[in-house]
Structure formats: structure tokens, C-alpha cells
Scaffold this motif. Structure first.
Motif, PDB file in Angstrom:
ATOM      1  N   ASP A 145      24.793  32.297  33.473  1.00 32.19           N
ATOM      2  CA  ASP A 145      24.102  33.271  32.634  1.00 32.19           C
ATOM      3  C   ASP A 145      25.044  34.281  31.988  1.00 32.19           C
ATOM      4  O   ASP A 145      24.620  35.133  31.226  1.00 32.19           O
ATOM      5  N   GLY A 146      26.332  34.209  32.302  1.00 27.54           N
ATOM      6  CA  GLY A 146      27.291  35.142  31.719  1.00 27.54           C
ATOM      7  C   GLY A 146      27.341  36.488  32.407  1.00 27.54           C
ATOM      8  O   GLY A 146      28.094  37.364  32.002  1.00 27.54           O
ATOM      9  N   ASP A 147      26.543  36.664  33.453  1.00 30.85           N
ATOM     10  CA  ASP A 147      26.562  37.905  34.228  1.00 30.85           C
ATOM     11  C   ASP A 147      27.412  37.679  35.468  1.00 30.85           C
ATOM     12  O   ASP A 147      27.227  36.710  36.192  1.00 30.85           O
ATOM     13  N   TYR A 148      28.331  38.600  35.726  1.00 32.52           N
ATOM     14  CA  TYR A 148      29.181  38.519  36.904  1.00 32.52           C
ATOM     15  C   TYR A 148      28.515  39.282  38.045  1.00 32.52           C
ATOM     16  O   TYR A 148      28.097  40.426  37.874  1.00 32.52           O
ATOM     17  N   GLY A 149      28.404  38.632  39.197  1.00 34.10           N
ATOM     18  CA  GLY A 149      27.830  39.264  40.382  1.00 34.10           C
ATOM     19  C   GLY A 149      28.386  38.623  41.627  1.00 34.10           C
ATOM     20  O   GLY A 149      29.336  37.835  41.573  1.00 34.10           O
ATOM     21  N   ARG A 150      27.776  38.929  42.765  1.00 37.19           N
ATOM     22  CA  ARG A 150      28.332  38.460  44.045  1.00 37.19           C
ATOM     23  C   ARG A 150      28.404  36.942  44.146  1.00 37.19           C
ATOM     24  O   ARG A 150      29.349  36.408  44.715  1.00 37.19           O
ATOM     25  N   ASN A 151      27.425  36.199  43.600  1.00 39.54           N
ATOM     26  CA  ASN A 151      27.470  34.735  43.682  1.00 39.54           C
ATOM     27  C   ASN A 151      28.635  34.172  42.875  1.00 39.54           C
ATOM     28  O   ASN A 151      29.334  33.261  43.329  1.00 39.54           O
ATOM     29  N   THR A 152      28.836  34.715  41.682  1.00 44.55           N
ATOM     30  CA  THR A 152      29.956  34.272  40.853  1.00 44.55           C
ATOM     31  C   THR A 152      31.275  34.633  41.524  1.00 44.55           C
ATOM     32  O   THR A 152      32.185  33.806  41.611  1.00 44.55           O
ATOM     33  N   ARG A 153      31.389  35.862  42.023  1.00 38.31           N
ATOM     34  CA  ARG A 153      32.624  36.290  42.694  1.00 38.31           C
ATOM     35  C   ARG A 153      32.967  35.362  43.852  1.00 38.31           C
ATOM     36  O   ARG A 153      34.103  34.934  44.011  1.00 38.31           O
ATOM     37  N   SER A 154      31.970  35.033  44.664  1.00 43.15           N
ATOM     38  CA  SER A 154      32.211  34.183  45.836  1.00 43.15           C
ATOM     39  C   SER A 154      32.595  32.755  45.459  1.00 43.15           C
ATOM     40  O   SER A 154      33.363  32.110  46.179  1.00 43.15           O
ATOM     41  N   ALA A 155      32.077  32.256  44.348  1.00 43.51           N
ATOM     42  CA  ALA A 155      32.345  30.869  43.952  1.00 43.51           C
ATOM     43  C   ALA A 155      33.677  30.708  43.212  1.00 43.51           C
ATOM     44  O   ALA A 155      34.274  29.631  43.246  1.00 43.51           O
ATOM     45  N   MET A 156      34.138  31.768  42.579  1.00 42.71           N
ATOM     46  CA  MET A 156      35.388  31.699  41.817  1.00 42.71           C
ATOM     47  C   MET A 156      36.593  31.700  42.745  1.00 42.71           C
ATOM     48  O   MET A 156      36.534  32.208  43.852  1.00 42.71           O
ATOM     49  N   VAL A 157      37.701  31.126  42.259  1.00 35.76           N
ATOM     50  CA  VAL A 157      38.983  31.327  42.934  1.00 35.76           C
ATOM     51  C   VAL A 157      39.630  32.554  42.311  1.00 35.76           C
ATOM     52  O   VAL A 157      39.363  32.897  41.148  1.00 35.76           O
ATOM     53  N   TRP A 158      40.463  33.226  43.092  1.00 43.87           N
ATOM     54  CA  TRP A 158      41.109  34.459  42.640  1.00 43.87           C
ATOM     55  C   TRP A 158      42.613  34.335  42.800  1.00 43.87           C
ATOM     56  O   TRP A 158      43.108  33.737  43.750  1.00 43.87           O
ATOM     57  N   ALA A 159      43.333  34.922  41.861  1.00 43.86           N
ATOM     58  CA  ALA A 159      44.793  34.860  41.877  1.00 43.86           C
ATOM     59  C   ALA A 159      45.362  35.731  42.986  1.00 43.86           C
ATOM     60  O   ALA A 159      44.893  36.845  43.216  1.00 43.86           O
ATOM     61  N   ASN A 160      46.358  35.190  43.662  1.00 43.90           N
ATOM     62  CA  ASN A 160      47.163  35.948  44.626  1.00 43.90           C
ATOM     63  C   ASN A 160      48.461  36.317  43.920  1.00 43.90           C
ATOM     64  O   ASN A 160      49.110  35.453  43.319  1.00 43.90           O
ATOM     65  N   TYR A 161      48.832  37.598  43.990  1.00 42.79           N
ATOM     66  CA  TYR A 161      50.042  38.091  43.351  1.00 42.79           C
ATOM     67  C   TYR A 161      51.035  38.557  44.408  1.00 42.79           C
ATOM     68  O   TYR A 161      50.658  39.132  45.425  1.00 42.79           O
ATOM     69  N   SER A 162      52.304  38.343  44.151  1.00 48.23           N
ATOM     70  CA  SER A 162      53.360  38.758  45.062  1.00 48.23           C
ATOM     71  C   SER A 162      53.499  40.280  45.078  1.00 48.23           C
ATOM     72  O   SER A 162      53.574  40.904  44.018  1.00 48.23           O
ATOM     73  N   LEU A 163      53.551  40.865  46.266  1.00 51.61           N
ATOM     74  CA  LEU A 163      53.801  42.302  46.392  1.00 51.61           C
ATOM     75  C   LEU A 163      55.201  42.651  45.878  1.00 51.61           C
ATOM     76  O   LEU A 163      55.408  43.716  45.304  1.00 51.61           O
ATOM     77  N   GLU A 164      56.118  41.751  46.074  1.00 49.03           N
ATOM     78  CA  GLU A 164      57.509  42.006  45.707  1.00 49.03           C
ATOM     79  C   GLU A 164      57.743  41.934  44.200  1.00 49.03           C
ATOM     80  O   GLU A 164      58.375  42.814  43.622  1.00 49.03           O
ATOM     81  N   THR A 165      57.214  40.880  43.556  1.00 45.06           N
ATOM     82  CA  THR A 165      57.514  40.664  42.134  1.00 45.06           C
ATOM     83  C   THR A 165      56.335  40.921  41.205  1.00 45.06           C
ATOM     84  O   THR A 165      56.517  41.088  40.007  1.00 45.06           O
ATOM     85  N   GLY A 166      55.125  40.891  41.727  1.00 46.11           N
ATOM     86  CA  GLY A 166      53.933  41.032  40.889  1.00 46.11           C
ATOM     87  C   GLY A 166      53.519  39.745  40.198  1.00 46.11           C
ATOM     88  O   GLY A 166      52.515  39.699  39.502  1.00 46.11           O
ATOM     89  N   SER A 167      54.288  38.670  40.385  1.00 48.63           N
ATOM     90  CA  SER A 167      53.950  37.407  39.734  1.00 48.63           C
ATOM     91  C   SER A 167      52.864  36.668  40.528  1.00 48.63           C
ATOM     92  O   SER A 167      52.716  36.852  41.728  1.00 48.63           O
ATOM     93  N   ARG A 168      52.146  35.829  39.809  1.00 45.88           N
ATOM     94  CA  ARG A 168      51.073  35.057  40.441  1.00 45.88           C
ATOM     95  C   ARG A 168      51.672  33.998  41.336  1.00 45.88           C
ATOM     96  O   ARG A 168      52.561  33.251  40.943  1.00 45.88           O
ATOM     97  N   ILE A 169      51.146  33.925  42.560  1.00 48.45           N
ATOM     98  CA  ILE A 169      51.590  32.926  43.527  1.00 48.45           C
ATOM     99  C   ILE A 169      50.720  31.687  43.412  1.00 48.45           C
ATOM    100  O   ILE A 169      51.201  30.566  43.278  1.00 48.45           O
ATOM    101  N   ASN A 170      49.395  31.885  43.489  1.00 48.24           N
ATOM    102  CA  ASN A 170      48.447  30.779  43.427  1.00 48.24           C
ATOM    103  C   ASN A 170      47.050  31.334  43.202  1.00 48.24           C
ATOM    104  O   ASN A 170      46.873  32.543  43.096  1.00 48.24           O
ATOM    105  N   CYS A 171      46.086  30.453  43.138  1.00 47.59           N
ATOM    106  CA  CYS A 171      44.673  30.840  43.028  1.00 47.59           C
ATOM    107  C   CYS A 171      43.932  30.211  44.187  1.00 47.59           C
ATOM    108  O   CYS A 171      43.978  28.989  44.378  1.00 47.59           O
TER     109      CYS A 171
END
Length: 149
Positions: free
Chosen positions: A122-148
Motif C-alpha cells: 500500500d506504500g505505507d511504512y509500518g511495523r509489518n513492512t519494517r519487520s519484513a524488510m532487510v536492513w543495512a548493517n554499517y561498520s562503526l569504524e568506516t561507516g561503509s555498508r557491510i551487508n543487509c
């Protein structure tokens, strides 16, 4: 008599257009019924996982009440939208401007992702969408994306 009828018809059309604009405008920025119990996302938050990966963080939409169970939809503009846009780019291959404005392109990208992850598209972001999506992990040291994940 025809002149009076013409004036009344034009007045009725004008009032109808005004009401349609008011009713349509009220729907913009309103959460779905499911999301109504959650607050609006108002900021992007850096979340550290000190247990499973203490060297990385995720940047996700968050509410002022300190919860990620929040909602975003078209017309909103804040750093929570930026967090969503950044993740859509990093993990789903979009090239959205990370401008914090939830417009046509952000909504379209989210609908496609919602279909992909199997939640209501529906184009609305909420808890169901958040839980189903993968999220990027970023390095504390470099700030670059590690993985999703």
C-alpha cells in the motif's frame, strides 16, 4: 430562469470541488487503520547491536517515543524518511535522493519492496513492512555498508 439554474449549477460544482479537496487533503499523511495505534516515525535512529555484531549499526526510522514500531507515508518529511530511503538504496538497489521527502518515488519503491517481501503493498511504512524488510548493517569504524540482514 435558465440564468438562475446556471448560477446554482456552478455554485454546486464549486462547493463539490471544495469538499472533494478538503476530504482528499485530510487523507494525506494519515496512517492506515493498522498503523494508527503506533506513533509517526519522526527521526532516523542509529541502532547498535552490542550482542551479535558489536562493530556495526543499523540506521532505521524511529519515533520520538523511542520505538521502531512507527509509521511513515506519503507527504511526510523528516530524518526517518531519510533512513527509509537510505535503506531502500542500500539493500534494494534503488537510487532515491536521500532528501527526507516521502514523495512519489519513495512510495513507488516501497510498494515494489512490499510486494517482494510479501506484505500489503500500500506504500505505507509500518511495523509489518519494517519487520519484513532487510536492513543495512554499517561498520562503526568506516561507516561503509557491510551487508543487509
Amino acid at each position: 430562469m435558465n440564468r438562475i439554474r446556471d448560477v446554482r449549477t456552478r455554485s454546486a460544482v464549486a462547493v463539490g470541488a471544495l469538499l472533494a479537496g478538503l476530504v482528499g487533503g485530510a487523507a494525506v499523511g494519515a496512517p492506515s487503520a493498522i498503523a494508527a495505534a503506533d506513533p509517526a516515525c519522526s527521526r532516523g535512529a542509529t541502532i547498535y547491536n552490542k550482542v551479535t555484531n558489536p562493530t556495526s549499526y543499523k540506521y532505521i526510522p524511529y519515533a520520538a517515543s523511542n520505538t521502531s514500531n512507527c509509521w511513515l507515508d506519503r507527504g511526510m518529511s523528516n530524518s526517518a524518511v531519510t533512513a527509509l530511503q537510505k535503506n531502500l538504496n542500500a539493500c534494494y538497489g534503488y537510487k532515491l535522493a536521500t532528501d527526507g521527502v516521502y514523495g512519489d518515488l519513495t512510495e513507488s519503491a516501497l510498494i515494489t519492496v512490499q510486494k517482494r517481501v510479501g506484505v500489503t503493498a500500500d506504500g505505507d511504512y509500518g511495523r509489518n513492512t519494517r519487520s519484513a524488510m532487510v536492513w543495512a548493517n554499517y561498520s562503526l569504524e568506516t561507516g561503509s555498508r557491510i551487508n543487509c540482514t
